[in-house]
Motif scaffolding. Structure first.
Motif, PDB file in Angstrom:
ATOM      1  N   GLU A  59       0.827  -1.203   0.000  1.00  0.00           N
ATOM      2  CA  GLU A  59       0.000   0.000   0.000  1.00  0.00           C
ATOM      3  C   GLU A  59       0.864   1.257   0.000  1.00  0.00           C
ATOM      4  O   GLU A  59       1.916   1.315   0.638  1.00  0.00           O
ATOM      5  CB  GLU A  59      -0.899  -0.038   1.249  1.00  0.00           C
ATOM      6  N   ASN A  60       0.414   2.271  -0.755  1.00  0.00           N
ATOM      7  CA  ASN A  60       1.074   3.577  -0.783  1.00  0.00           C
ATOM      8  C   ASN A  60       0.015   4.633  -0.496  1.00  0.00           C
ATOM      9  O   ASN A  60      -0.984   4.730  -1.211  1.00  0.00           O
ATOM     10  CB  ASN A  60       1.722   3.810  -2.149  1.00  0.00           C
ATOM     11  N   VAL A  61       0.232   5.395   0.556  1.00  0.00           N
ATOM     12  CA  VAL A  61      -0.729   6.431   0.943  1.00  0.00           C
ATOM     13  C   VAL A  61      -0.092   7.802   0.757  1.00  0.00           C
ATOM     14  O   VAL A  61       0.989   8.058   1.303  1.00  0.00           O
ATOM     15  CB  VAL A  61      -1.172   6.232   2.403  1.00  0.00           C
ATOM     16  N   GLU A  62      -0.742   8.646  -0.002  1.00  0.00           N
ATOM     17  CA  GLU A  62      -0.270  10.017  -0.197  1.00  0.00           C
ATOM     18  C   GLU A  62      -1.231  10.986   0.495  1.00  0.00           C
ATOM     19  O   GLU A  62      -2.450  10.823   0.398  1.00  0.00           O
ATOM     20  CB  GLU A  62      -0.153  10.337  -1.681  1.00  0.00           C
ATOM     21  N   GLN A  63      -0.662  11.981   1.161  1.00  0.00           N
ATOM     22  CA  GLN A  63      -1.453  12.894   1.981  1.00  0.00           C
ATOM     23  C   GLN A  63      -1.127  14.330   1.596  1.00  0.00           C
ATOM     24  O   GLN A  63       0.044  14.694   1.456  1.00  0.00           O
ATOM     25  CB  GLN A  63      -1.128  12.654   3.461  1.00  0.00           C
ATOM     26  N   HIS A  64      -2.175  15.160   1.467  1.00  0.00           N
ATOM     27  CA  HIS A  64      -2.003  16.563   1.085  1.00  0.00           C
ATOM     28  C   HIS A  64      -3.009  17.442   1.830  1.00  0.00           C
ATOM     29  O   HIS A  64      -4.140  17.004   2.073  1.00  0.00           O
ATOM     30  CB  HIS A  64      -2.225  16.749  -0.421  1.00  0.00           C
ATOM     31  N   PRO A  65      -2.650  18.668   2.193  1.00  0.00           N
ATOM     32  CA  PRO A  65      -1.313  19.256   2.034  1.00  0.00           C
ATOM     33  C   PRO A  65      -0.383  18.819   3.154  1.00  0.00           C
ATOM     34  O   PRO A  65      -0.828  18.181   4.103  1.00  0.00           O
ATOM     35  CB  PRO A  65      -1.616  20.748   2.120  1.00  0.00           C
ATOM     36  N   ALA A  80     -11.024  23.017   8.035  1.00  0.00           N
ATOM     37  CA  ALA A  80      -9.770  22.454   7.516  1.00  0.00           C
ATOM     38  C   ALA A  80     -10.093  21.130   6.828  1.00  0.00           C
ATOM     39  O   ALA A  80     -10.901  20.348   7.339  1.00  0.00           O
ATOM     40  CB  ALA A  80      -8.777  22.226   8.650  1.00  0.00           C
ATOM     41  N   VAL A  81      -9.470  20.916   5.685  1.00  0.00           N
ATOM     42  CA  VAL A  81      -9.680  19.673   4.939  1.00  0.00           C
ATOM     43  C   VAL A  81      -8.332  19.068   4.573  1.00  0.00           C
ATOM     44  O   VAL A  81      -7.458  19.761   4.035  1.00  0.00           O
ATOM     45  CB  VAL A  81     -10.499  19.899   3.648  1.00  0.00           C
ATOM     46  N   ILE A  82      -8.171  17.800   4.873  1.00  0.00           N
ATOM     47  CA  ILE A  82      -6.950  17.064   4.534  1.00  0.00           C
ATOM     48  C   ILE A  82      -7.356  15.884   3.658  1.00  0.00           C
ATOM     49  O   ILE A  82      -8.333  15.193   3.969  1.00  0.00           O
ATOM     50  CB  ILE A  82      -6.237  16.548   5.790  1.00  0.00           C
ATOM     51  N   LYS A  83      -6.611  15.682   2.572  1.00  0.00           N
ATOM     52  CA  LYS A  83      -6.981  14.637   1.612  1.00  0.00           C
ATOM     53  C   LYS A  83      -5.896  13.579   1.509  1.00  0.00           C
ATOM     54  O   LYS A  83      -4.696  13.883   1.551  1.00  0.00           O
ATOM     55  CB  LYS A  83      -7.234  15.263   0.249  1.00  0.00           C
ATOM     56  N   CYS A  84      -6.330  12.326   1.365  1.00  0.00           N
ATOM     57  CA  CYS A  84      -5.402  11.203   1.196  1.00  0.00           C
ATOM     58  C   CYS A  84      -5.861  10.315   0.047  1.00  0.00           C
ATOM     59  O   CYS A  84      -7.068  10.153  -0.178  1.00  0.00           O
ATOM     60  CB  CYS A  84      -5.324  10.382   2.477  1.00  0.00           C
TER      61      CYS A  84
END
Lengths: 111, 114
Positions: free
Chosen positions: A2-8, A19-23
């Motif tokens: 698994e590869n998880v990317e998180q922004h910002p 506030a919104v955080i996306k993965c």
């Protein structure tokens, strides 16, 4: 794996704003998506989680949404307060419960 | 309160030294984990153990070894420490009866390798 990317990676918001955080994740077998909050100098602690059979979950001022088709999930914090300032980590895992974590988002709530 | 305890909390050592980080828990959980935290990299899984006789490598096991001495104890060893193993290390536990459930972290062990 698994590869998880998180922004910002960093997010500064005015107190009271949202506030919104996306993965995003890569492994379609992942079915468990928790969010952890780590205050400065403290240990990470679970704040909310969602499983793949649910599209949205709320707990007071925090909510998480999941789009399995697009392989992304998001954390929403409404009416932010100074105590929301912390590092937030998303994670994704499968039934064997081997979580892969995102790199973290440092949230700063400005008074 | 049932908790996850790590020792030592801080350690400075030299390249080539053997280091052991210890973790004990009073939560009665069967699953234990070692994670490494580096700035900008999140939490990376080093090793995990689902019971006393079960040890599994995680994402970044090279240079590390573990021992599950009892259900409540899980130690992490660096046989020959190197500077890029400088990091914050977290032990965590979970309860298999909870399915894919919550991880409970210790307070962390900050390791500096000179």
């Amino acid at each position: 794996g698994e590869n998880v990317e998180q922004h910002p990676s960093t997010l500064s918001v005015q107190e009271g704003d949202s506030a919104v955080i996306k993965c995003t994740y890569s492994d379609s077998a992942s079915n468990y998506f928790p969010w952890y909050k780590q205050e400065l100098g403290k240990r990470p602690q679970l704040i909310i989680d969602i499983r793949s059979n649910v599209g949205e979950k709320k707990d007071q001022r925090i909510a998480v949404t999941l789009n399995k088709t697009a392989k992304h999930f998001s954390l929403h914090i409404t009416e932010t307060q100074p105590e929301d300032s912390a590092v937030y980590f998303c994670a994704a895992g499968d039934n064997d419960y081997k979580l892969s974590f995102g790199a973290g988002t440092t949230v700063t709530v400005r008074a | 309160d049932a908790d996850v305890t790590q020792t030592p909390r801080n350690r400075i050592t030299k390249t080539g030294k053997r280091i052991m980080l210890e973790c004990s828990q009073t939560k009665g959980h069967d699953r234990m984990y070692w994670y490494r935290q580096d700035p900008g990299l999140g939490l990376q899984l080093i090793y995990y153990s689902f019971d006393v006789k079960d040890i599994n490598k995680g994402e970044i096991s090279d240079g590390y070894s573990v021992s599950r001495q009892a259900q409540a104890k899980f130690s992490l060893s660096l046989e020959s420490a190197i500077p890029n193993q400088t990091a914050l290390y977290f032990c965590a536990t979970s309860d298999s009866r909870d399915g894919a459930g919550e991880l409970f972290f210790g307070e962390g062990s900050r390791l500096t390798v000179l």
